[in-house]
Design a protein around this motif. Structure first.
Motif, PDB file in Angstrom:
ATOM      1  N   GLN A 342       0.849  -1.186   0.000  1.00  0.00           N
ATOM      2  CA  GLN A 342       0.000   0.000   0.000  1.00  0.00           C
ATOM      3  C   GLN A 342       0.886   1.237   0.000  1.00  0.00           C
ATOM      4  OE1 GLN A 342      -2.615   0.270   3.327  1.00  0.00           O
ATOM      5  NE2 GLN A 342      -3.622   2.141   2.636  1.00  0.00           N
ATOM      6  N   ILE A 343       0.560   2.186  -0.809  1.00  0.00           N
ATOM      7  CA  ILE A 343       1.309   3.438  -0.873  1.00  0.00           C
ATOM      8  C   ILE A 343       0.364   4.589  -0.552  1.00  0.00           C
ATOM      9  CG2 ILE A 343       0.929   3.667  -3.368  1.00  0.00           C
ATOM     10  CD1 ILE A 343       3.676   5.053  -3.501  1.00  0.00           C
ATOM     11  N   SER A 344       0.875   5.532   0.249  1.00  0.00           N
ATOM     12  CA  SER A 344       0.074   6.676   0.655  1.00  0.00           C
ATOM     13  C   SER A 344       0.896   7.942   0.448  1.00  0.00           C
ATOM     14  CB  SER A 344      -0.329   6.535   2.136  1.00  0.00           C
ATOM     15  OG  SER A 344      -1.006   7.698   2.571  1.00  0.00           O
ATOM     16  N   GLN A 345       0.395   8.825  -0.399  1.00  0.00           N
ATOM     17  CA  GLN A 345       1.076  10.086  -0.684  1.00  0.00           C
ATOM     18  C   GLN A 345       0.211  11.246  -0.187  1.00  0.00           C
ATOM     19  OE1 GLN A 345       4.096  11.191  -2.107  1.00  0.00           O
ATOM     20  NE2 GLN A 345       3.253  13.109  -1.352  1.00  0.00           N
ATOM     21  N   PRO A 346       0.717  12.056   0.769  1.00  0.00           N
ATOM     22  CA  PRO A 346      -0.069  13.217   1.217  1.00  0.00           C
ATOM     23  C   PRO A 346      -0.310  14.195   0.067  1.00  0.00           C
ATOM     24  CG  PRO A 346       1.761  12.760   2.710  1.00  0.00           C
ATOM     25  CD  PRO A 346       1.985  11.935   1.496  1.00  0.00           C
ATOM     26  N   LEU A 347      -1.547  14.618  -0.089  1.00  0.00           N
ATOM     27  CA  LEU A 347      -1.899  15.594  -1.118  1.00  0.00           C
ATOM     28  C   LEU A 347      -2.316  16.923  -0.504  1.00  0.00           C
ATOM     29  CD1 LEU A 347      -3.889  13.315  -3.612  1.00  0.00           C
ATOM     30  CD2 LEU A 347      -1.481  14.050  -3.733  1.00  0.00           C
ATOM     31  N   PHE A 348      -3.211  16.894   0.426  1.00  0.00           N
ATOM     32  CA  PHE A 348      -3.672  18.126   1.073  1.00  0.00           C
ATOM     33  C   PHE A 348      -3.926  17.837   2.547  1.00  0.00           C
ATOM     34  CE2 PHE A 348      -7.132  20.845   2.587  1.00  0.00           C
ATOM     35  CZ  PHE A 348      -6.535  22.095   2.411  1.00  0.00           C
ATOM     36  N   GLN A 349      -3.217  18.570   3.418  1.00  0.00           N
ATOM     37  CA  GLN A 349      -3.383  18.398   4.866  1.00  0.00           C
ATOM     38  C   GLN A 349      -3.541  19.740   5.560  1.00  0.00           C
ATOM     39  OE1 GLN A 349      -1.653  15.404   6.964  1.00  0.00           O
ATOM     40  NE2 GLN A 349      -1.654  13.980   5.262  1.00  0.00           N
ATOM     41  N   GLY A 350      -3.895  20.747   4.807  1.00  0.00           N
ATOM     42  CA  GLY A 350      -4.135  22.059   5.394  1.00  0.00           C
ATOM     43  C   GLY A 350      -2.889  22.718   5.964  1.00  0.00           C
ATOM     44  N   GLY A 351      -1.725  22.373   5.443  1.00  0.00           N
ATOM     45  CA  GLY A 351      -0.487  22.978   5.939  1.00  0.00           C
ATOM     46  C   GLY A 351       0.079  22.320   7.180  1.00  0.00           C
ATOM     47  N   ARG A 352      -0.492  21.188   7.584  1.00  0.00           N
ATOM     48  CA  ARG A 352      -0.031  20.543   8.819  1.00  0.00           C
ATOM     49  C   ARG A 352       1.413  20.077   8.701  1.00  0.00           C
ATOM     50  NH1 ARG A 352       0.297  15.389  10.703  1.00  0.00           N
ATOM     51  NH2 ARG A 352      -0.623  14.577   8.782  1.00  0.00           N
ATOM     52  N   LEU A 353       1.777  19.455   7.577  1.00  0.00           N
ATOM     53  CA  LEU A 353       3.135  18.927   7.433  1.00  0.00           C
ATOM     54  C   LEU A 353       4.176  20.038   7.435  1.00  0.00           C
ATOM     55  CD1 LEU A 353       2.570  16.102   4.782  1.00  0.00           C
ATOM     56  CD2 LEU A 353       2.696  15.908   7.274  1.00  0.00           C
ATOM     57  N   ARG A 354       3.875  21.136   6.766  1.00  0.00           N
ATOM     58  CA  ARG A 354       4.824  22.261   6.766  1.00  0.00           C
ATOM     59  C   ARG A 354       4.959  22.855   8.164  1.00  0.00           C
ATOM     60  NH1 ARG A 354       6.514  23.790   1.824  1.00  0.00           N
ATOM     61  NH2 ARG A 354       5.336  23.044   0.008  1.00  0.00           N
ATOM     62  N   ALA A 355       3.835  22.931   8.864  1.00  0.00           N
ATOM     63  CA  ALA A 355       3.893  23.465  10.228  1.00  0.00           C
ATOM     64  C   ALA A 355       4.707  22.545  11.132  1.00  0.00           C
ATOM     65  CB  ALA A 355       2.479  23.635  10.779  1.00  0.00           C
ATOM     66  N   GLU A 356       4.573  21.236  10.948  1.00  0.00           N
ATOM     67  CA  GLU A 356       5.363  20.303  11.755  1.00  0.00           C
ATOM     68  C   GLU A 356       6.846  20.428  11.448  1.00  0.00           C
ATOM     69  OE1 GLU A 356       3.679  16.521  10.931  1.00  0.00           O
ATOM     70  OE2 GLU A 356       2.049  16.718  12.394  1.00  0.00           O
ATOM     71  N   LEU A 357       7.180  20.658  10.171  1.00  0.00           N
ATOM     72  CA  LEU A 357       8.589  20.852   9.817  1.00  0.00           C
ATOM     73  C   LEU A 357       9.133  22.145  10.423  1.00  0.00           C
ATOM     74  CD1 LEU A 357      11.117  20.006   8.315  1.00  0.00           C
ATOM     75  CD2 LEU A 357      10.191  21.088   6.248  1.00  0.00           C
ATOM     76  N   ARG A 358       8.344  23.218  10.362  1.00  0.00           N
ATOM     77  CA  ARG A 358       8.793  24.478  10.978  1.00  0.00           C
ATOM     78  C   ARG A 358       8.967  24.308  12.481  1.00  0.00           C
ATOM     79  NH1 ARG A 358       4.838  26.805   7.589  1.00  0.00           N
ATOM     80  NH2 ARG A 358       3.435  27.029   9.378  1.00  0.00           N
ATOM     81  N   LEU A 359       8.035  23.576  13.095  1.00  0.00           N
ATOM     82  CA  LEU A 359       8.138  23.344  14.533  1.00  0.00           C
ATOM     83  C   LEU A 359       9.410  22.568  14.869  1.00  0.00           C
ATOM     84  CD1 LEU A 359       6.950  23.465  17.384  1.00  0.00           C
ATOM     85  CD2 LEU A 359       5.676  21.372  16.853  1.00  0.00           C
ATOM     86  N   ALA A 360       9.725  21.549  14.064  1.00  0.00           N
ATOM     87  CA  ALA A 360      10.939  20.769  14.308  1.00  0.00           C
ATOM     88  C   ALA A 360      12.186  21.642  14.186  1.00  0.00           C
ATOM     89  CB  ALA A 360      11.012  19.593  13.334  1.00  0.00           C
ATOM     90  N   LYS A 361      12.187  22.559  13.220  1.00  0.00           N
ATOM     91  CA  LYS A 361      13.342  23.451  13.071  1.00  0.00           C
ATOM     92  C   LYS A 361      13.448  24.424  14.243  1.00  0.00           C
ATOM     93  CE  LYS A 361      13.577  23.237   8.014  1.00  0.00           C
ATOM     94  NZ  LYS A 361      13.479  23.984   6.731  1.00  0.00           N
ATOM     95  N   VAL A 362      12.299  24.907  14.705  1.00  0.00           N
ATOM     96  CA  VAL A 362      12.318  25.799  15.870  1.00  0.00           C
ATOM     97  C   VAL A 362      12.816  25.059  17.099  1.00  0.00           C
ATOM     98  CG1 VAL A 362      10.868  27.134  17.442  1.00  0.00           C
ATOM     99  CG2 VAL A 362      10.542  27.340  14.982  1.00  0.00           C
ATOM    100  N   ARG A 363      12.367  23.806  17.269  1.00  0.00           N
ATOM    101  CA  ARG A 363      12.830  23.005  18.401  1.00  0.00           C
ATOM    102  C   ARG A 363      14.342  22.805  18.345  1.00  0.00           C
ATOM    103  NH1 ARG A 363       8.785  23.910  21.678  1.00  0.00           N
ATOM    104  NH2 ARG A 363       6.887  22.722  21.281  1.00  0.00           N
ATOM    105  N   LYS A 364      14.865  22.638  17.148  1.00  0.00           N
ATOM    106  CA  LYS A 364      16.314  22.488  17.027  1.00  0.00           C
ATOM    107  C   LYS A 364      17.022  23.787  17.415  1.00  0.00           C
ATOM    108  CE  LYS A 364      20.115  21.638  13.846  1.00  0.00           C
ATOM    109  NZ  LYS A 364      20.543  21.368  12.452  1.00  0.00           N
ATOM    110  N   SER A 365      16.479  24.916  16.966  1.00  0.00           N
ATOM    111  CA  SER A 365      17.080  26.202  17.341  1.00  0.00           C
ATOM    112  C   SER A 365      17.035  26.391  18.853  1.00  0.00           C
ATOM    113  CB  SER A 365      16.346  27.343  16.636  1.00  0.00           C
ATOM    114  OG  SER A 365      16.459  27.230  15.221  1.00  0.00           O
TER     115      SER A 365
END
Length: 478
Positions: A342-365
């Protein structure tokens, strides 16, 4: 069966990592300490010097033993390590396929349509045995691996946190013990002073009865005794509070068979200690290694957040046998298998994935800032302790001269008062000056010992239990 044999190959092909390369941030401190450390007789760093060798007082050694066994904060730190290790084991298990053996036996009665069009009841039975894996994620982009790396770093950070807690506990017990010794010796000094001043008051009253002095001298002596009595109650309160603080750190009631404690002036606390260079703190202090592992975990979280943008491929496969009777279950003709990728490709998540990536970068900072702050704090602690090492000896020497001078002044004032050359006010002032100088000397001795303890802790000492004999053996071997 061939499908199941290909699973190890798929696992080996997976785990491409999107975690950014992590470079250790430059230490935001000077290249050397502002005060040079004095040469130590020991060639071992403070982190290798056991606390039994550092603290020679047998009563203090016993108290540290009790604290390591009973202190609740240290116990919580150890439990945090166990929890972090369990979390790592859980996350690490996700990198391997979970294989299960399933067996089932089903019976059912259903309506069946006969050839004549009439319905009749039938009893159906099916027996099945399968071996397979369910929803195993092929970690092609390293998401699971990054999560596992982050869990490992947090586990290592918890271990370093436990070590840091042990060092802090040992130092806190030593500081509380020396504060207790100070309170006890100040109480004894106040009791002796009160006894002397009560004798002086009795003498003033006798002289008043003989009409050799005035009521003013008696009033002055009475006021001095009252001040000493008030100071005595304050010293008793301070000793009780010091006992309570020490008992809290030890974590249990203090046993009655503790060895006798040494007075402050006879305390055997190794000093000075070699300070090395600021960079050495990164190797010797568990709290800095803990901050570094927290940074590693935050960096791995970025890799997991990046991998979430890519397709997630999961695999479900099974192989087994199915039959309507148990006797013919393992007939080769009854073999069944199932393969369901089974393959699953995110198409639309309302910006959740980008927000999680920004949060991870902020946590690193944030982790970088905490790491740098921990280095700066460690640098200041060592620098402050070195400043104390460079000045306490001279200050104590000067205070000893002040005590000696106050003693000579009191002796001369007593002679002049008895000879009638000067009034009682001068004698009272000399007595108060000597009392104040002696109390200050006791406080100064305690501060000097506390400074040695602070330097020992700030250099990463206190994790090991090595006594003087073991330290001598290690030094000889080198």
């Amino acid at each position: 069966m061939r499908l199941l044999l290909t699973l190890p190959l798929l696992v080996c092909l997976s785990a491409c990592s999107l975690t950014p390369t992590l470079g250790r941030p430059a230490a935001p401190v000077a290249a050397s300490f502002p005060v040079a450390a004095a040469t130590s007789a020991s060639t071992l760093p403070a982190s290798a010097l056991g606390w039994r060798a550092m603290f020679g007082d047998p009563r203090l050694q016993r108290l540290i033993d009790l604290a390591l066994a009973n202190n609740r904060d240290l116990r919580l730190a150890a439990l945090n390590v166990e929890a972090a290790r369990a979390m790592f084991n859980i996350q690490e298990a996700a990198r391997l396929p979970s294989v299960s053996l399933d067996a089932s036996h089903a019976r059912e009665r259903a309506l069946a349509q006969g050839n004549s069009g009439e319905s009749r009841r039938e009893v159906n039975r099916q027996v099945a045995v399968n071996v397979g894996t369910s929803a195993f994620e092929l970690d092609l982009f390293g998401r699971v691996r990054s999560l596992s790396d982050a869990a490992l770093a947090r586990y290592l950070a918890s271990e370093q946190g436990r070590d840091a807690a042990q060092i802090a506990l040992g130092g806190a017990v030593a500081e509380a013990y020396f504060a207790q010794r100070l309170a006890d010796e100040q109480l004894q000094l106040t009791e002796r002073t009160l006894t002397d001043w009560q004798q002086s008051l009795e003498l003033a009253r006798l002289l008043k009865q003989a009409e050799q002095n005035s009521s003013l001298d008696v009033a002055q002596a009475e006021g001095q005794v009252a001040l000493a009595e008030a100071d005595l109650e304050a010293r008793r309160r301070a000793l009780a509070q010091a006992d309570n603080a020490l008992q809290l750190l030890v974590g249990s009631e203090l046993p009655g068979d503790l060895p006798a404690g040494l007075p402050l002036e006879r305390q055997s606390v190794i000093a000075p200690l070699p300070a090395g260079l600021p960079a050495d703190l990164l190797l010797n202090r568990p709290d800095l290694r803990q901050a570094e592992q927290v940074l590693v975990a935050a960096n791995a979280d970025i890799g997991a957040a990046r991998a979430a943008f890519f397709p997630q491929i999961s695999l479900t496969a099974s192989f087994g046998y199915a039959s309507t009777s148990l006797g013919g279950l393992f007939d080769p003709a009854r073999q069944v298998w199932r393969f369901a990728p089974q393959i699953s490709q995110p198409l639309f998540q309302g910006g959740r994935l980008r927000a999680e990536l920004r949060l991870a970068k902020v946590r690193k900072s944030e982790a970088v800032a905490q790491y740098e702050r921990a280095i700066q704090t460690a640098f200041r602690e060592v620098a402050d302790a070195l400043a104390g090492t460079a000045t306490f000896d001279r200050q104590i020497e000067a205070q000893l001269r002040a005590v000696s001078t106050a003693e000579r002044r009191l002796a001369l004032s007593d002679l002049r008062y008895c000879a009638g050359v000067e009034g009682r006010l001068e004698l009272l002032d000399a007595q108060r000056q000597l009392q104040s100088a002696r109390q200050a000397l006791l406080e100064l001795r305690r501060e000097e010992i506390a400074n040695r303890v602070a330097l020992y802790k700030s250099l990463g000492g206190g994790l090991h239990e090595r006594d003087a004999a073991e330290i001598a053996a290690v030094t000889t071997a080198q």
